[in-house]
Design a protein around this motif. Sequence first.
Motif, mmCIF file in Angstrom:
data_model
loop_
_atom_site.group_PDB
_atom_site.id
_atom_site.type_symbol
_atom_site.label_atom_id
_atom_site.label_comp_id
_atom_site.label_asym_id
_atom_site.label_seq_id
_atom_site.Cartn_x
_atom_site.Cartn_y
_atom_site.Cartn_z
ATOM 1 N N THR A 10 -3.081 -10.389 -1.246
ATOM 2 C CA THR A 10 -2.582 -9.674 -2.431
ATOM 3 C C THR A 10 -2.053 -8.283 -2.076
ATOM 4 O O THR A 10 -1.670 -7.532 -2.963
ATOM 5 N N PHE A 12 0.383 -5.482 0.420
ATOM 6 C CA PHE A 12 1.823 -5.302 0.643
ATOM 7 C C PHE A 12 2.401 -6.414 1.528
ATOM 8 O O PHE A 12 3.296 -7.159 1.120
ATOM 9 N N VAL A 13 1.863 -6.558 2.744
ATOM 10 C CA VAL A 13 2.379 -7.599 3.643
ATOM 11 C C VAL A 13 2.007 -8.978 3.092
ATOM 12 O O VAL A 13 2.770 -9.948 3.204
ATOM 13 N N ARG A 33 -10.657 -8.988 -2.427
ATOM 14 C CA ARG A 33 -11.762 -8.628 -3.317
ATOM 15 C C ARG A 33 -11.328 -8.641 -4.769
ATOM 16 O O ARG A 33 -12.164 -8.694 -5.668
ATOM 17 N N THR A 35 -9.073 -6.189 -6.254
ATOM 18 C CA THR A 35 -8.870 -4.868 -6.855
ATOM 19 C C THR A 35 -7.421 -4.675 -7.319
ATOM 20 O O THR A 35 -7.118 -3.702 -7.966
ATOM 21 N N LYS A 125 -8.839 -1.256 14.908
ATOM 22 C CA LYS A 125 -7.900 -2.384 14.989
ATOM 23 C C LYS A 125 -7.990 -3.032 16.371
ATOM 24 O O LYS A 125 -7.833 -4.243 16.522
HETATM 25 N N1 LIG Z 1 1.926 -1.653 6.405
HETATM 26 C C1 LIG Z 1 2.231 -1.301 7.653
HETATM 27 O O1 LIG Z 1 3.134 -0.470 7.916
HETATM 28 C C2 LIG Z 1 1.480 -1.930 8.807
HETATM 29 C C3 LIG Z 1 1.850 -1.591 10.130
HETATM 30 C C4 LIG Z 1 1.164 -2.173 11.197
HETATM 31 C C5 LIG Z 1 0.152 -3.074 10.938
HETATM 32 N N2 LIG Z 1 -0.191 -3.376 9.652
HETATM 33 C C6 LIG Z 1 -1.282 -4.326 9.412
HETATM 34 O O2 LIG Z 1 -0.848 -5.300 8.475
HETATM 35 C C7 LIG Z 1 -1.961 -5.743 7.704
HETATM 36 C C8 LIG Z 1 -1.634 -5.694 6.218
HETATM 37 O O3 LIG Z 1 -1.379 -4.354 5.827
HETATM 38 P P1 LIG Z 1 -0.894 -3.989 4.343
HETATM 39 O O4 LIG Z 1 -0.016 -2.794 4.489
HETATM 40 O O5 LIG Z 1 -0.376 -5.205 3.646
HETATM 41 O O6 LIG Z 1 -2.276 -3.527 3.661
HETATM 42 P P2 LIG Z 1 -2.605 -3.396 2.126
HETATM 43 O O7 LIG Z 1 -1.371 -3.403 1.276
HETATM 44 O O8 LIG Z 1 -3.526 -2.243 1.970
HETATM 45 O O9 LIG Z 1 -3.416 -4.743 1.771
HETATM 46 C C9 LIG Z 1 -4.741 -4.942 2.172
HETATM 47 C C10 LIG Z 1 -5.261 -6.249 1.583
HETATM 48 O O10 LIG Z 1 -6.608 -6.447 2.032
HETATM 49 C C11 LIG Z 1 -7.468 -6.665 0.903
HETATM 50 N N3 LIG Z 1 -8.770 -6.096 1.257
HETATM 51 C C12 LIG Z 1 -9.076 -4.806 1.524
HETATM 52 N N4 LIG Z 1 -10.376 -4.681 1.843
HETATM 53 C C13 LIG Z 1 -10.912 -5.932 1.788
HETATM 54 C C14 LIG Z 1 -12.205 -6.464 2.025
HETATM 55 N N5 LIG Z 1 -13.234 -5.684 2.369
HETATM 56 N N6 LIG Z 1 -12.383 -7.810 1.893
HETATM 57 C C15 LIG Z 1 -11.355 -8.626 1.509
HETATM 58 N N7 LIG Z 1 -10.111 -8.174 1.265
HETATM 59 C C16 LIG Z 1 -9.883 -6.840 1.405
HETATM 60 C C17 LIG Z 1 -6.753 -5.965 -0.274
HETATM 61 O O11 LIG Z 1 -7.116 -6.511 -1.539
HETATM 62 P P3 LIG Z 1 -8.438 -6.000 -2.326
HETATM 63 O O12 LIG Z 1 -8.364 -4.502 -2.312
HETATM 64 O O13 LIG Z 1 -8.315 -6.608 -3.682
HETATM 65 O O14 LIG Z 1 -9.599 -6.537 -1.576
HETATM 66 C C18 LIG Z 1 -5.296 -6.313 0.059
HETATM 67 O O15 LIG Z 1 -5.020 -7.643 -0.353
HETATM 68 C C19 LIG Z 1 -3.133 -4.860 8.115
HETATM 69 O O16 LIG Z 1 -3.909 -5.552 9.048
HETATM 70 C C20 LIG Z 1 -2.482 -3.667 8.769
HETATM 71 O O17 LIG Z 1 -3.326 -3.060 9.753
HETATM 72 C C21 LIG Z 1 0.448 -2.831 8.575
#
Ligand SMILES: NC(=O)c1ccc[n+]([C@@H]2O[C@H](COP(=O)([O-])OP(=O)(O)OC[C@H]3O[C@@H](n4cnc5c(N)ncnc54)[C@H](OP(=O)(O)O)[C@@H]3O)[C@@H](O)[C@H]2O)c1
Length: 294
Positions: A10, A12-13, A33, A35, A125
């Motif tokens: 749910t 961004f990615v 979760r 949120t 990470k």
């Molecule tokens: N965005 C970037 O520029 C970037 C760059 C390099 C690598 N990455 C990697 O790409 C991945 C995705 O990043 P994103 O930007 O999409 O992050 P994001 O938008 O913050 O999404 C995080 C997701 O994880 C869930 N989550 C958070 N804590 C949790 C928990 N304790 N248990 C279960 N679910 C949980 C959140 O939903 P809930 O809050 O509802 O649980 C949400 O669905 C990450 O591994 C990040 O390190 C991202």
Amino acid sequence: MARIAITGGTGFVGIHTSRALAAAGHDLRLLARGTRSGPRPAGAEWVRADVVGGEGLIEALRGCDAVVHLVAIIREKGRQTFTRVNAEGTANVVRAATEAGVGHVVHISAIGVDPDPRYAYLASKWEGEQAVRGGAVPFTVLRPSLVFGPGDGFFTVLAKLIRLNPVVPVVGDGRALFQPIAVSDLARIIALSIERGPSGAVHEVGGPDHLTYEQIIDIIKAETGRRRRNVHVPVGAMRPLAALFEKVLPNPPVTPGQLRLLEKENVTRVDAVATQFGFDPLPLEGNAAYLQDY
Ligand SMILES: NC(=O)c1ccc[n+]([C@@H]2O[C@H](COP(=O)([O-])OP(=O)(O)OC[C@H]3O[C@@H](n4cnc5c(N)ncnc54)[C@H](OP(=O)(O)O)[C@@H]3O)[C@@H](O)[C@H]2O)c1
């Protein structure tokens, strides 16, 4: 067609990845979760799960052919610490996937992962990545550079900063290098990884350009039509401000940990996607009009 679980489906990615995998005809189970409310592809099943405790993860993953593991945090908040979510949470997912008999973990790591504890996010990470590489489930590890697209957490923050301020603060010399990759391209790479099956390797992925922090700011200014002067602010002057933001704001624009990340290059080869995944990724320039909405 496969049944695929997406942890963090749910986020961004996650939203963009679930769209790409649904379009490829896969059955999806999104784990988070709960949120956030947001668009979810029709037919995707949603399961509430916290990777930190790990309860219910085995049941949630049972019957899935693959799991795309996206859960991670870039900023600590309360019990959501780097160690618990990014490191232990990933180990919990790998253990549950093993128990549930899942055949492939696609793990989203990050360029620059590093065991050096001075970079707390990158170190957690790194630990998470090690849990995947040392685990019993066949894997593919993807290490993206910064990801851009509607809903991102970096470029939209800069766009807001530019909109709200008469001058744009550029931290340090502005020469830190990044290689922005479009979220649609990362989702495509994840879908290709599912199709190909476990590579047992780490793939660094980034867009077609190495851009300095200041070049990124200039591209955002151009794409959003805002004329602003850049003002360089020494990192040392920003640190106390970032520490204050972290203390008092629920969603600080920058934290001391994020300032430290600017010391690290965030790039790989410019042809990384073309050589490993067979297509040309989109540049940031010309593809950032969505930032006008922020
Ligand atoms: N965005 C970037 O520029 C970037 C760059 C390099 C690598 N990455 C990697 O790409 C991945 C995705 O990043 P994103 O930007 O999409 O992050 P994001 O938008 O913050 O999404 C995080 C997701 O994880 C869930 N989550 C958070 N804590 C949790 C928990 N304790 N248990 C279960 N679910 C949980 C959140 O939903 P809930 O809050 O509802 O649980 C949400 O669905 C990450 O591994 C990040 O390190 C991202």
